[in-house]
Design an enzyme around this catalytic site. Structure first.
Site, PDB file in Angstrom:
ATOM      1  N   ASP A   1     -36.802 -29.372  -2.239  1.00 43.35           N
ATOM      2  CA  ASP A   1     -36.907 -30.165  -0.882  1.00 43.35           C
ATOM      3  C   ASP A   1     -36.494 -31.511  -0.754  1.00 43.35           C
ATOM      4  O   ASP A   1     -36.416 -32.237  -2.034  1.00 43.35           O
ATOM      5  CB  ASP A   1     -38.531 -30.168  -0.896  1.00 43.35           C
ATOM      6  CG  ASP A   1     -39.002 -30.905   0.354  1.00 43.35           C
ATOM      7  OD1 ASP A   1     -38.528 -30.902   1.501  1.00 43.35           O
ATOM      8  OD2 ASP A   1     -40.018 -31.819   0.040  1.00 43.35           O
TER       9      ASP A   1
ATOM     10  N   ASP B   1     -43.141 -30.602  -2.174  1.00 41.98           N
ATOM     11  CA  ASP B   1     -44.361 -31.469  -2.044  1.00 41.98           C
ATOM     12  C   ASP B   1     -45.225 -31.366  -0.973  1.00 41.98           C
ATOM     13  O   ASP B   1     -46.182 -31.679  -1.090  1.00 41.98           O
ATOM     14  CB  ASP B   1     -43.831 -32.778  -2.343  1.00 41.98           C
ATOM     15  CG  ASP B   1     -43.163 -33.373  -1.161  1.00 41.98           C
ATOM     16  OD1 ASP B   1     -42.278 -32.899  -0.830  1.00 41.98           O
ATOM     17  OD2 ASP B   1     -43.859 -34.632  -0.612  1.00 41.98           O
TER      18      ASP B   1
ATOM     19  N   ASP C   1     -44.089 -27.231   2.471  1.00 44.13           N
ATOM     20  CA  ASP C   1     -43.285 -26.534   1.450  1.00 44.13           C
ATOM     21  C   ASP C   1     -44.295 -25.187   0.938  1.00 44.13           C
ATOM     22  O   ASP C   1     -43.698 -24.338   0.144  1.00 44.13           O
ATOM     23  CB  ASP C   1     -42.994 -27.344   0.433  1.00 44.13           C
ATOM     24  CG  ASP C   1     -42.011 -28.290   1.033  1.00 44.13           C
ATOM     25  OD1 ASP C   1     -41.209 -28.293   1.757  1.00 44.13           O
ATOM     26  OD2 ASP C   1     -42.414 -29.644   0.473  1.00 44.13           O
TER      27      ASP C   1
END
Ligand code: ADP
Ligand code: MG
Length: 291
Positions: free
Chosen positions: A31, A231, A235
């Site tokens: 990410d 995080d 996600d």
């Protein structure tokens, strides 16, 4: 022993069987915001449309974003309050996960977010603001559009910083045989800039939160064994779908809940340690079984 050693290194592993899955991992999806970058954003630019004062733009936008937890929102609320002082209250706040926010401030229906969200409201950006947006994005900044009462009123840009350890960690992950992929809801110009800076060439950008899990499934469908590091709330589903999910310790509770491993140290070198540790532990166990 492996999970105990992990705890010493700040790597919390949910169960020993998780170590087993790390051996075959060949792809690591990262990410962007809060994982490769610090996620500590700051307001760096504000452009108001003709006839709109900068003060009004910051006051209405800052007020609406005070109701959101998103890193972009925090940067805008703090930056706006620093310039214009106390911000008015928000009514009827609504969050559109991965696209933006809306609410009523001072009697105006305010919408802030990516271009797509504004397009859903049939709000056009206009040439002037579109140019400002492209210029800021070319500098690697993330932009959001501010609209109220059905018209685009300005563009705000925020800048994030790449974590100082990200580039080295990505080189280490490659050395361990993992292909890195950058996955983000942010626009592709910004995503490519960040990717280039840290040495990633596979970039999947402008992905909506619910689509992140589809990206993981697609990679798995190509026969890849996928680790994911993330995080955010957005996600969580992808972390659960990945063969190995790693959550940043500073991440949301939902992400930590969904992941197999929590990285207490908030950087990607911890992910390198986690993968190295599990491989070494398995090697040791196998050695002991044989001899
Ligand atoms: P990432 O995948 O990088 O963590 P997100 O999925 O959280 O990013 O957000 C994707 C995009 O949605 C942002 O780049 C922004 O354009 C828009 N967005 C999300 N939340 C907000 C908000 N509170 N205010 C304005 N824009 C937002
Ligand atoms: Mg994120």
């Amino acid at each position: 022993v492996g999970t105990g050693r992990g705890a010493q290194l700040g790597i919390l592993i949910k169960g020993p069987e998780i170590l087993e899955s790390t051996r075959r991992v060949d792809t690591i999806v990262l990410d962007k915001t809060g994982t490769v970058t610090s996620g500590k954003m700051a307001l760096v630019g504000a452009w108001s449309a003709d006839g709109v004062s900068r003060g009004d733009l910051l006051r209405l936008a800052g007020a609406l974003e005070s109701a959101s937890e998103h890193p972009i929102a925090r940067a805008l609320a703090v930056g706006a309050a620093a310039e214009v002082g106390p911000l008015p209250a928000v009514d009827a706040f609504q969050n559109h996960e991965g696209t933006g926010v809306q609410g009523i401030v001072d009697g105006h229906l305010v919408v802030i977010g990516r271009e797509q969200l504004l397009a859903d409201w049939a709000i056009e950006l206009g040439e002037e603001l579109a140019t400002r947006t492209r210029e800021a994005e070319a500098l690697g900044q993330t932009t959001v559009i501010v609209a109220w009462d059905g018209e685009a009123r300005g563009v705000l840009s925020v800048a994030d910083t790449i974590k100082p350890t990200s580039e080295r960690a990505i080189a280490e992950l490659r050395r361990l045989g993992l292909a890195p992929v950058l996955l983000t809801g942010d626009n592709s110009t910004v995503a490519k800039q960040v990717a280039a800076a840290v040495g990633i060439d596979e970039v999947i950008a402008e992905v909506l939160p619910q689509e992140k899990v589809d990206v993981i499934r697609r990679l798995q469908g190509e026969g890849r064994v996928v680790a994911m590091v993330g995080d955010g709330v957005n996600d969580a589903a992808a972390l659960a779908q990945a063969d190995l999910g790693l959550a940043m310790g500073t991440g949301s509770d939902i992400a930590i809940e969904a992941a197999d491993v929590t990285l207490v140290r908030d950087d990607l070198l911890a992910a390198v340690d986690a993968i190295r540790l599990s491989r070494r532990t398995l090697g040791t166990i196998k050695g002991n079984l044989f001899w």
